[in-house]
Design a protein around this motif. Structure first.
Motif, PDB file in Angstrom:
ATOM      1  N   LEU A   1       0.828  -1.207   0.000  1.00 46.31           N
ATOM      2  CA  LEU A   1       0.000   0.000   0.000  1.00 46.31           C
ATOM      3  C   LEU A   1       0.864   1.260   0.000  1.00 46.31           C
ATOM      4  O   LEU A   1       0.557   2.234  -0.689  1.00 46.31           O
ATOM      5  CB  LEU A   1      -0.925   0.005   1.221  1.00 46.31           C
ATOM      6  CG  LEU A   1      -1.940  -1.126   1.333  1.00 46.31           C
ATOM      7  CD1 LEU A   1      -2.874  -0.877   2.507  1.00 46.31           C
ATOM      8  CD2 LEU A   1      -2.731  -1.290   0.054  1.00 46.31           C
ATOM      9  N   THR A   2       1.945   1.223   0.780  1.00 43.25           N
ATOM     10  CA  THR A   2       2.830   2.388   0.876  1.00 43.25           C
ATOM     11  C   THR A   2       3.490   2.680  -0.467  1.00 43.25           C
ATOM     12  O   THR A   2       3.563   3.840  -0.906  1.00 43.25           O
ATOM     13  CB  THR A   2       3.900   2.155   1.954  1.00 43.25           C
ATOM     14  OG1 THR A   2       3.260   1.767   3.177  1.00 43.25           O
ATOM     15  CG2 THR A   2       4.727   3.411   2.176  1.00 43.25           C
ATOM     16  N   ARG A   3       3.969   1.633  -1.135  1.00 43.67           N
ATOM     17  CA  ARG A   3       4.604   1.823  -2.449  1.00 43.67           C
ATOM     18  C   ARG A   3       3.612   2.399  -3.448  1.00 43.67           C
ATOM     19  O   ARG A   3       3.948   3.296  -4.233  1.00 43.67           O
ATOM     20  CB  ARG A   3       5.165   0.502  -2.964  1.00 43.67           C
ATOM     21  CG  ARG A   3       6.427   0.058  -2.248  1.00 43.67           C
ATOM     22  CD  ARG A   3       7.016  -1.196  -2.878  1.00 43.67           C
ATOM     23  NE  ARG A   3       8.204  -1.600  -2.156  1.00 43.67           N
ATOM     24  CZ  ARG A   3       9.400  -1.074  -2.320  1.00 43.67           C
ATOM     25  NH1 ARG A   3       9.579  -0.113  -3.221  1.00 43.67           N
ATOM     26  NH2 ARG A   3      10.424  -1.498  -1.621  1.00 43.67           N
ATOM     27  N   ARG A   4       2.403   1.868  -3.436  1.00 42.94           N
ATOM     28  CA  ARG A   4       1.392   2.370  -4.370  1.00 42.94           C
ATOM     29  C   ARG A   4       1.094   3.840  -4.105  1.00 42.94           C
ATOM     30  O   ARG A   4       0.978   4.644  -5.035  1.00 42.94           O
ATOM     31  CB  ARG A   4       0.120   1.535  -4.239  1.00 42.94           C
ATOM     32  CG  ARG A   4      -0.985   1.975  -5.164  1.00 42.94           C
ATOM     33  CD  ARG A   4      -2.096   0.974  -5.190  1.00 42.94           C
ATOM     34  NE  ARG A   4      -3.103   1.349  -6.161  1.00 42.94           N
ATOM     35  CZ  ARG A   4      -4.141   0.601  -6.484  1.00 42.94           C
ATOM     36  NH1 ARG A   4      -4.288  -0.581  -5.928  1.00 42.94           N
ATOM     37  NH2 ARG A   4      -5.019   1.004  -7.362  1.00 42.94           N
TER      38      ARG A   4
ATOM     39  N   VAL B   1       1.351   9.427  -5.565  1.00 39.84           N
ATOM     40  CA  VAL B   1       1.263  10.790  -5.028  1.00 39.84           C
ATOM     41  C   VAL B   1       2.585  11.538  -5.144  1.00 39.84           C
ATOM     42  O   VAL B   1       2.627  12.714  -5.521  1.00 39.84           O
ATOM     43  CB  VAL B   1       0.794  10.747  -3.559  1.00 39.84           C
ATOM     44  CG1 VAL B   1       0.816  12.139  -2.943  1.00 39.84           C
ATOM     45  CG2 VAL B   1      -0.612  10.147  -3.476  1.00 39.84           C
ATOM     46  N   PHE B   2       3.694  10.844  -4.830  1.00 48.20           N
ATOM     47  CA  PHE B   2       4.996  11.513  -4.795  1.00 48.20           C
ATOM     48  C   PHE B   2       5.883  11.171  -5.985  1.00 48.20           C
ATOM     49  O   PHE B   2       6.973  11.734  -6.130  1.00 48.20           O
ATOM     50  CB  PHE B   2       5.726  11.161  -3.495  1.00 48.20           C
ATOM     51  CG  PHE B   2       4.972  11.567  -2.253  1.00 48.20           C
ATOM     52  CD1 PHE B   2       4.591  12.882  -2.048  1.00 48.20           C
ATOM     53  CD2 PHE B   2       4.628  10.630  -1.284  1.00 48.20           C
ATOM     54  CE1 PHE B   2       3.897  13.262  -0.905  1.00 48.20           C
ATOM     55  CE2 PHE B   2       3.934  10.990  -0.145  1.00 48.20           C
ATOM     56  CZ  PHE B   2       3.560  12.310   0.046  1.00 48.20           C
ATOM     57  N   GLY B   3       5.445  10.230  -6.821  1.00 48.99           N
ATOM     58  CA  GLY B   3       6.185   9.925  -8.042  1.00 48.99           C
ATOM     59  C   GLY B   3       7.425   9.086  -7.869  1.00 48.99           C
ATOM     60  O   GLY B   3       8.306   9.077  -8.742  1.00 48.99           O
TER      61      GLY B   3
ATOM     62  N   LEU C   1      -6.681  10.361  14.612  1.00 48.01           N
ATOM     63  CA  LEU C   1      -5.722  10.303  13.518  1.00 48.01           C
ATOM     64  C   LEU C   1      -5.783  11.586  12.713  1.00 48.01           C
ATOM     65  O   LEU C   1      -6.838  12.242  12.648  1.00 48.01           O
ATOM     66  CB  LEU C   1      -6.016   9.130  12.584  1.00 48.01           C
ATOM     67  CG  LEU C   1      -5.747   7.711  13.068  1.00 48.01           C
ATOM     68  CD1 LEU C   1      -6.085   6.726  11.950  1.00 48.01           C
ATOM     69  CD2 LEU C   1      -4.314   7.519  13.520  1.00 48.01           C
ATOM     70  N   VAL C   2      -4.664  11.930  12.066  1.00 44.11           N
ATOM     71  CA  VAL C   2      -4.637  13.086  11.169  1.00 44.11           C
ATOM     72  C   VAL C   2      -4.072  12.648   9.825  1.00 44.11           C
ATOM     73  O   VAL C   2      -3.252  11.713   9.741  1.00 44.11           O
ATOM     74  CB  VAL C   2      -3.776  14.228  11.747  1.00 44.11           C
ATOM     75  CG1 VAL C   2      -4.398  14.784  13.020  1.00 44.11           C
ATOM     76  CG2 VAL C   2      -2.344  13.748  12.007  1.00 44.11           C
ATOM     77  N   LEU C   3      -4.526  13.299   8.772  1.00 42.82           N
ATOM     78  CA  LEU C   3      -3.984  13.072   7.440  1.00 42.82           C
ATOM     79  C   LEU C   3      -2.675  13.828   7.301  1.00 42.82           C
ATOM     80  O   LEU C   3      -2.607  15.024   7.621  1.00 42.82           O
ATOM     81  CB  LEU C   3      -4.975  13.542   6.368  1.00 42.82           C
ATOM     82  CG  LEU C   3      -6.297  12.783   6.258  1.00 42.82           C
ATOM     83  CD1 LEU C   3      -7.211  13.471   5.247  1.00 42.82           C
ATOM     84  CD2 LEU C   3      -6.048  11.346   5.833  1.00 42.82           C
ATOM     85  N   LEU C   4      -1.646  13.143   6.831  1.00 41.70           N
ATOM     86  CA  LEU C   4      -0.351  13.788   6.639  1.00 41.70           C
ATOM     87  C   LEU C   4      -0.228  14.424   5.263  1.00 41.70           C
ATOM     88  O   LEU C   4       0.670  15.244   5.036  1.00 41.70           O
ATOM     89  CB  LEU C   4       0.771  12.768   6.842  1.00 41.70           C
ATOM     90  CG  LEU C   4       0.858  12.162   8.235  1.00 41.70           C
ATOM     91  CD1 LEU C   4       1.977  11.131   8.290  1.00 41.70           C
ATOM     92  CD2 LEU C   4       1.080  13.241   9.285  1.00 41.70           C
ATOM     93  N   HIS C   5      -1.109  14.015   4.366  1.00 39.09           N
ATOM     94  CA  HIS C   5      -1.076  14.578   3.018  1.00 39.09           C
ATOM     95  C   HIS C   5      -2.467  14.418   2.426  1.00 39.09           C
ATOM     96  O   HIS C   5      -3.144  13.413   2.670  1.00 39.09           O
ATOM     97  CB  HIS C   5      -0.039  13.857   2.150  1.00 39.09           C
ATOM     98  CG  HIS C   5       0.252  14.540   0.856  1.00 39.09           C
ATOM     99  ND1 HIS C   5       0.880  15.755   0.775  1.00 39.09           N
ATOM    100  CD2 HIS C   5      -0.025  14.189  -0.433  1.00 39.09           C
ATOM    101  CE1 HIS C   5       1.004  16.106  -0.495  1.00 39.09           C
ATOM    102  NE2 HIS C   5       0.453  15.178  -1.253  1.00 39.09           N
ATOM    103  N   GLU C   6      -2.908  15.398   1.660  1.00 42.48           N
ATOM    104  CA  GLU C   6      -4.229  15.340   1.040  1.00 42.48           C
ATOM    105  C   GLU C   6      -4.105  15.620  -0.455  1.00 42.48           C
ATOM    106  O   GLU C   6      -4.324  16.741  -0.912  1.00 42.48           O
ATOM    107  CB  GLU C   6      -5.180  16.346   1.695  1.00 42.48           C
ATOM    108  CG  GLU C   6      -5.478  16.041   3.152  1.00 42.48           C
ATOM    109  CD  GLU C   6      -6.602  16.904   3.709  1.00 42.48           C
ATOM    110  OE1 GLU C   6      -7.739  16.756   3.210  1.00 42.48           O
ATOM    111  OE2 GLU C   6      -6.334  17.695   4.602  1.00 42.48           O
ATOM    112  N   PRO C   7      -3.767  14.599  -1.227  1.00 46.46           N
ATOM    113  CA  PRO C   7      -3.637  14.787  -2.678  1.00 46.46           C
ATOM    114  C   PRO C   7      -4.992  15.046  -3.320  1.00 46.46           C
ATOM    115  O   PRO C   7      -6.036  14.667  -2.781  1.00 46.46           O
ATOM    116  CB  PRO C   7      -3.051  13.448  -3.158  1.00 46.46           C
ATOM    117  CG  PRO C   7      -3.461  12.467  -2.119  1.00 46.46           C
ATOM    118  CD  PRO C   7      -3.470  13.216  -0.815  1.00 46.46           C
TER     119      PRO C   7
END
Length: 297
Positions: A188-191, A196-198, A242-248
């Motif tokens: 999941l992290t790789r995907r 998102v970060f390319g 929980l908090v979102l660290l990034h919102e693409p």
């Protein structure tokens, strides 16, 4: 023509192998081979070409399956209906542990009260779909679109992936924050990172545990960051734990499918469970689709 021979033919045609068909039919592989040879002799036509793994149907077999398959399915449905029991057989249902626990099984509670008998298996999508094709499951909730011949699938809903941390946990640099994941490969992290970060994640996992619910618990305790399905942590996000660290703009998503074998898709007990899951999945969408899709619906 012999009904048993035709049933064996359709099972082999849909499963793609004599061994898989034998499992579905509850017969031995030699018995299925004998029935196929007898049918070929009766018709005077070859039905299958033997391959290194499995069999391939001839053009004549394609036509025969098209003509007799629906009638055999209808006969199987009549057989169940004549038992006068809505759920005449136990359903073997496989899926990922988290989605089965939070989404699929709660949706079937009323059917269980009406007599549905379930035997649930948990695992990864590829393994579950293989077991479905081999006759060890009747239904599978899959995060992978089934492409194997003999399986049919209905898309249900999209799960959205989010990057989260515990509220109050300080991880100013994602490149050095401890990663939590359910597998060493960080699927999941790789995907998420590539979408998102390319690029790939910056490092390997600090904690690997093969259950996303355990990953969630560790994140809530402040151990690190993780990419999780939104449906799994929606309550914690809403409560502020929980908090979102990034919102693409468009987070990565994945589609859930409900899969079964083509030879049993219209059986009454399978159809009832399938329709119930499909109806319930309409309520999964608001917590799992990304904002663009939700706003357009």
């Amino acid at each position: 023509m012999d009904l048993g021979q035709l049933r064996s033919f359709v099972a082999v045609y849909r499963a793609g192998s004599l061994t898989s068909a034998a499992t579905v039919l509850g017969l031995t592989q030699p018995a299925v081979s004998v029935q196929i040879r007898a049918l070929e002799n009766r018709l005077g036509r070859q039905l299958f070409r033997r391959l290194a793994r499995g069999v391939a149907p001839t053009a004549f077999a394609d036509e025969l399956a098209r003509r007799v398959g629906p009638h055999l399915d209808a006969l199987a449905g009549v057989e169940l209906e004549l038992t006068k029991e809505e759920f005449a057989r136990t359903i073997r249902f496989g899926g990922p542990a988290e989605a089965m626990s939070l989404l699929a099984l709660p949706a079937l509670a009323q059917l269980v009260r009406r007599g549905l008998r379930l035997r649930v298996g948990l695992g990864l999508a590829d393994d579950l779909l293989e077991d479905l094709a081999e006759g060890r499951f009747d239904l599978v909730l899959s995060s992978v679109r089934p492409r194997r011949r003999g399986l049919v699938a209905t898309p249900l809903a999209d799960e959205e992936f989010v990057l989260v941390a515990a509220a109050g946990a300080e991880f100013p640099d994602l490149a050095t924050a401890p990663m939590l994941a359910y597998a060493e490969e960080l699927p999941l992290t790789r995907r998420y990172w590539r979408s998102v970060f390319g690029g790939p994640p910056p490092h390997t996992a600090a904690v690997v545990v093969p259950d996303l619910r355990a990953v969630l618990s560790s994140v809530l305790a402040g151990a690190g960051i993780a990419v999780l399905p939104r449906y799994l942590c929606a309550k914690e996000l809403e409560s502020g734990e929980l908090v979102l660290l990034h919102e693409p703009t468009e987070p990565p998503i994945n589609t859930f499918y409900l899969a079964t074998r083509a030879d049993q898709a219209q059986l009454p007990h399978i159809r009832t469970v399938t329709e119930t899951i499909i109806a319930a999945a309409k309520n999964w969408l608001p917590i799992s689709c990304h904002r663009r899709k939700c706003s357009s619906s």
